[in-house]
Design an enzyme around this catalytic site. Structure first.
Site, PDB file in Angstrom:
ATOM      1  N   PRO A 156       0.839  -1.185   0.000  1.00  0.00           N
ATOM      2  CA  PRO A 156       0.000   0.000   0.000  1.00  0.00           C
ATOM      3  C   PRO A 156       0.882   1.247   0.000  1.00  0.00           C
ATOM      4  CG  PRO A 156      -0.031  -1.063   2.159  1.00  0.00           C
ATOM      5  CD  PRO A 156       0.767  -1.944   1.254  1.00  0.00           C
ATOM      6  N   VAL A 157       0.493   2.245  -0.775  1.00  0.00           N
ATOM      7  CA  VAL A 157       1.302   3.463  -0.874  1.00  0.00           C
ATOM      8  C   VAL A 157       0.987   4.373   0.319  1.00  0.00           C
ATOM      9  CG1 VAL A 157       1.748   5.523  -2.298  1.00  0.00           C
ATOM     10  CG2 VAL A 157       1.388   3.300  -3.374  1.00  0.00           C
ATOM     11  N   GLY A 158       2.025   4.965   0.891  1.00  0.00           N
ATOM     12  CA  GLY A 158       1.822   5.976   1.931  1.00  0.00           C
ATOM     13  C   GLY A 158       1.310   5.430   3.246  1.00  0.00           C
TER      14      GLY A 158
ATOM     15  N   ASP B  98      15.163   3.227   5.330  1.00  0.00           N
ATOM     16  CA  ASP B  98      14.122   2.511   4.562  1.00  0.00           C
ATOM     17  C   ASP B  98      14.739   1.724   3.407  1.00  0.00           C
ATOM     18  OD1 ASP B  98      12.385   3.690   6.251  1.00  0.00           O
ATOM     19  OD2 ASP B  98      11.158   4.672   4.726  1.00  0.00           O
TER      20      ASP B  98
ATOM     21  N   SER C 128       7.988   3.767  -1.217  1.00  0.00           N
ATOM     22  CA  SER C 128       8.925   4.588  -2.008  1.00  0.00           C
ATOM     23  C   SER C 128      10.330   3.978  -1.973  1.00  0.00           C
ATOM     24  CB  SER C 128       8.938   6.048  -1.546  1.00  0.00           C
ATOM     25  OG  SER C 128       9.713   6.205  -0.388  1.00  0.00           O
ATOM     26  N   ALA C 129      10.733   3.444  -0.823  1.00  0.00           N
ATOM     27  CA  ALA C 129      12.066   2.820  -0.745  1.00  0.00           C
ATOM     28  C   ALA C 129      12.114   1.555  -1.592  1.00  0.00           C
ATOM     29  CB  ALA C 129      12.420   2.504   0.711  1.00  0.00           C
TER      30      ALA C 129
HETATM   31  O1  PMV Z   1       7.562   7.229   6.850  1.00  0.00           O
HETATM   32  P1  PMV Z   1       8.510   6.116   6.669  1.00  0.00           P
HETATM   33  O2  PMV Z   1       7.940   4.814   6.956  1.00  0.00           O
HETATM   34  O3  PMV Z   1       9.241   6.164   5.392  1.00  0.00           O
HETATM   35  O4  PMV Z   1       9.603   6.226   7.850  1.00  0.00           O
HETATM   36  C1  PMV Z   1      10.634   7.101   7.824  1.00  0.00           C
HETATM   37  C2  PMV Z   1      11.448   6.970   9.068  1.00  0.00           C
HETATM   38  C3  PMV Z   1      11.917   8.284   9.611  1.00  0.00           C
HETATM   39  O5  PMV Z   1      12.821   7.970  10.676  1.00  0.00           O
HETATM   40  C4  PMV Z   1      10.761   9.084  10.166  1.00  0.00           C
HETATM   41  C5  PMV Z   1      12.622   9.132   8.568  1.00  0.00           C
HETATM   42  C6  PMV Z   1      13.949   8.575   8.131  1.00  0.00           C
HETATM   43  O6  PMV Z   1      14.441   9.081   7.111  1.00  0.00           O
HETATM   44  O7  PMV Z   1      14.519   7.691   8.793  1.00  0.00           O
END
Ligand code: PMV
Length: 305
Positions: free
Chosen positions: A93-95, A144, A101-102
């Site tokens: 699921p996106v977002g 990520d 995205s990673a």
């Molecule tokens: O929002 P997500 O699941 O991509 O998590 C990012 C994790 C953070 O620590 C909030 C940001 C980061 O770049 O590590």
């Protein structure tokens, strides 16, 4: 106008979804974080095009951010992005904080390196994926993308090579999707503004999160689930104090604890996205899911030893 694509070479890449167990946000400030990949992920294929005039945009399946990220990585890899059509198959699921995205960045980087005729060792994939992740998220920690490589549980610290984590016993987790899509960039900036405004309070919160991750890591290594659950609960309280939780996420965390979770917290950037709940074993995770009664908005994942 007639569109003629003559498919020639094709290159594919895959990136996994991810789950941050503890340490999100604090990791941006140099603290440890721990997470793992999910078995669901994203596969991407590049097909070389021989094109006729009037062709459609070969990147039409991407939104503008993804297109910009992909183009930057392609340039960096020495590949002409317009030479390839791109198709994606994803079960992420996106977002929702599960690393779509990673996963896209890692999958695209692997495929681009193959298209460039180069090997794709993890370090090189991460470097290229980093170019894309910066387009998506501004100044990400890089965590990520490490998890999206799909190498299992890792301990991450910015600027240091990721370390493999071997849990003392498998960890059964329930992932609960809130259904709202946060922007990681917005949440990271929110914490940054907090730090600028009140360095001492935010600094203490980030230190507290860092200490909790170290306690959580010890608990994971020993296989002490009660201890890990407590550290996760406290990590959620710190994230809440940092301003990245929401009433909806707090309710889901409460609901998971009431359903018997040993610990529960938001995972990822917050502001929406997902919550994770620790169960004592696979069967217990199933019971928690049943009590939550959220259907496809919850699923189980096992962090293996
Ligand atoms: O929002 P997500 O699941 O991509 O998590 C990012 C994790 C953070 O620590 C909030 C940001 C980061 O770049 O590590």
């Amino acid at each position: 106008m007639v569109e003629v694509f003559l498919f020639m070479a094709s290159f594919s890449g895959r990136g996994q979804g991810k789950l941050i167990l503890m340490g999100e946000h604090a990791v941006v400030y140099g603290k440890h974080a721990v997470g793992t990949h999910l078995s669901r992920g994203l596969s991407l294929r590049l097909r070389a095009l021989k094109r006729a005039p009037g062709r459609l945009d070969p990147l039409r399946s991407l939104d503008s951010k993804a297109r910009e990220a992909y183009r930057s990585a392609a340039r960096e890899a020495g590949v002409d992005p317009d030479r390839y059509g791109l198709t994606i198959a994803s079960r992420l699921p996106v977002g929702q904080g599960l690393g779509s995205s990673a996963a896209f960045s890692v999958a695209a980087s692997r495929a681009l390196l193959a298209a460039a005729g180069r090997g794709a060792p993890d370090a090189e994939v991460l470097r290229l994926a980093g170019v894309m992740e910066r387009v998506f998220h501004g100044t990400p920690s890089g965590m990520d993308a490490v998890m999206a490589l799909g190498r299992g549980p890792v301990i991450f610290r910015k600027g240091a090579p990721p370390e493999r984590l071997v849990p003392g016993r498998p960890l059964a987790l329930v992932v609960i999707l809130s259904g709202t899509s946060p922007s990681t960039r917005t949440m990271v900036e929110k914490v940054r503004r907090g730090c600028d405004r009140d360095r001492s309070t935010y600094g203490s919160l980030i230190d507290a999160a860092g200490d909790l991750v170290l306690q959580g890591l010890e608990a994971i290594r020993r296989g002490s689930l009660a201890e890990l659950g407590r550290a996760m609960n406290e990590n959620h309280a710190v994230l809440r104090a940092l301003g990245v939780s929401t009433p909806a996420l707090d309710r889901l965390v409460e609901k998971a604890r009431t359903a018997g979770a040993l610990g529960a917290k938001l995972t990822g950037g917050g502001g929406g996205g997902a919550v994770i709940a620790l169960a004592s074993a696979r069967a217990h995770a199933g019971e928690i899911r049943k009590k939550l009664n959220m259907g496809k908005n919850s699923f189980m994942t096992i962090m293996r030893v």
